[in-house]
Motif scaffolding. Structure first.
Motif, short mmCIF file in Angstrom:
data_model
loop_
_atom_site.label_atom_id
_atom_site.label_comp_id
_atom_site.label_asym_id
_atom_site.label_seq_id
_atom_site.Cartn_x
_atom_site.Cartn_y
_atom_site.Cartn_z
N LEU A 26 20.28 45.69 51.88
CA LEU A 26 20.97 46.64 51.00
C LEU A 26 22.12 47.34 51.72
O LEU A 26 23.15 47.63 51.11
CB LEU A 26 19.97 47.67 50.47
CG LEU A 26 18.94 47.14 49.45
CD1 LEU A 26 17.91 48.21 49.14
CD2 LEU A 26 19.64 46.69 48.18
N ASP A 78 24.45 43.58 53.65
CA ASP A 78 24.83 42.35 52.95
C ASP A 78 26.05 42.52 52.05
O ASP A 78 26.92 41.63 52.01
CB ASP A 78 23.65 41.82 52.14
CG ASP A 78 23.85 40.37 51.73
OD1 ASP A 78 24.28 39.57 52.59
OD2 ASP A 78 23.60 40.03 50.56
N PRO A 79 26.21 43.63 51.31
CA PRO A 79 27.43 43.78 50.50
C PRO A 79 28.70 43.75 51.34
O PRO A 79 29.71 43.17 50.91
CB PRO A 79 27.23 45.14 49.81
CG PRO A 79 25.75 45.33 49.78
CD PRO A 79 25.24 44.72 51.04
N MET A 80 28.67 44.37 52.53
CA MET A 80 29.85 44.36 53.39
C MET A 80 30.15 42.95 53.89
O MET A 80 31.32 42.52 53.90
CB MET A 80 29.63 45.30 54.57
CG MET A 80 30.84 45.40 55.49
SD MET A 80 30.58 46.53 56.87
CE MET A 80 29.30 45.65 57.78
N GLN A 100 29.31 40.07 52.47
CA GLN A 100 29.78 39.24 51.36
C GLN A 100 31.18 39.65 50.90
O GLN A 100 31.94 38.81 50.39
CB GLN A 100 28.79 39.32 50.19
CG GLN A 100 27.40 38.83 50.52
CD GLN A 100 27.38 37.41 51.06
OE1 GLN A 100 28.19 36.57 50.68
NE2 GLN A 100 26.45 37.13 51.96
N GLY A 101 31.51 40.92 51.07
CA GLY A 101 32.84 41.37 50.68
C GLY A 101 33.93 40.94 51.65
O GLY A 101 35.06 40.65 51.25
#
Length: 279
Positions: A116, A119-121, A123-124
């Motif tokens: 959480l 992973d968003p960073m 994938q971005g």
């Protein structure tokens, strides 16, 4: 009887017996393409525009073996040095991506909290191409090796992280439950269950990352440094030496293939149990 004989042959012996056939199948298409290239390159309309394979081989020979002091040609005898420069940069950037990418991928794949947060960073930032990082790299590191190593690291890092993450997420839950029942701690679970189970995906990430690392070194050497195969590629194009450009491209392909075979060789030794299951 034939079935019993076939089963008695070890996987290593079977691969050795099949090696000549695999070699012939592997060189058939390249040889046919070289023949077509030679014929087309000798046509009047193509002469002087696209060098023939024989012309490329002659230029490549001089690039490798000629004495650098034998003339005004700046490419004489410089092949080995440029290959060493590029290989060292790839090794440094890839090693850094391996050291940072594997633990991060395992943590993202195994821990929901880490996923959480990070992973968003990942994938971005992953879709940002290497070329977009060039201005930042030059501004931060200048025209030096460190800028090239940084770009290679970025190129190899994301495939390693993503594939290791997927491998950690695909761990058989029955193995996890069995290890928990035996009293494994979180660290033991990660080291003895998650990491071995993620190894096949991890090696896939290593191969993908290494391929992108060779792409990144060429891109970075065209702009960020003044040595290596990428620098020679751009310099030769600028002065119209297409024979050296093509010899350089083949050199890059060969070095990438050799490094990929090294990863495959390591995978076969580390995952010997998985290979034996296929026989």
């Amino acid at each position: 009887m034939n079935t019993m004989t076939s089963n008695a042959i070890s996987p290593r012996t079977k691969r050795r017996l099949q090696a000549p056939r695999r070699l012939l199948m592997g060189i058939a298409v390249p040889c046919a393409l070289l023949l077509v290239w030679q014929v087309v390159g000798q046509q009047a309309s193509m002469a002087g525009v696209v060098p023939t394979p024989l012309e490329v081989i002659v230029a490549w020979r001089d690039w490798i073996f000629a004495d650098p002091g034998m003339g005004l040609n700046p490419y004489l005898g410089t092949w080995v040095g440029n290959v060493q420069y590029s290989t060292l940069r790839v090794a440094q950037g890839f090693a850094l991506a391996l050291v940072l990418g594997v633990p991060l991928g395992l943590m993202i794949g195994w821990s929901r909290a880490v996923a959480l947060m990070l992973d968003p960073m990942v994938q971005g930032m992953r879709p940002i191409p290497i070329t977009a990082w060039l201005p930042f790299s030059i501004a931060l590191f200048g025209i030096r090796d460190l800028g090239s190593v940084f770009l290679i690291f970025l190129g190899a890092f994301y495939p390693i992280v993503v594939n290791t993450t997927q491998g950690a997420r695909d761990v058989d839950r029955n193995l996890v439950r069995a290890a928990a029942m035996m009293g494994c701690s979180s660290w033991q679970m990660l080291r003895r269950v998650v990491l071995p189970s993620a190894m096949p995906s991890l090696f896939t990430g290593l191969r993908l990352g290494l391929g992108i690392a060779w792409t990144a070194v060429i891109v970075s050497e065209m702009v960020a440094v003044k040595s290596g195969l990428g620098y020679v590629l751009w310099d030769a194009y600028y002065v119209g030496r297409m024979d050296i450009v093509l010899a350089d491209m083949v050199s890059i392909g060969i070095m990438g293939y050799i490094s990929d075979r090294l990863i495959v060789w390591l995978e076969r030794h580390v995952l010997r149990w998985r290979i034996l299951q296929n026989y």
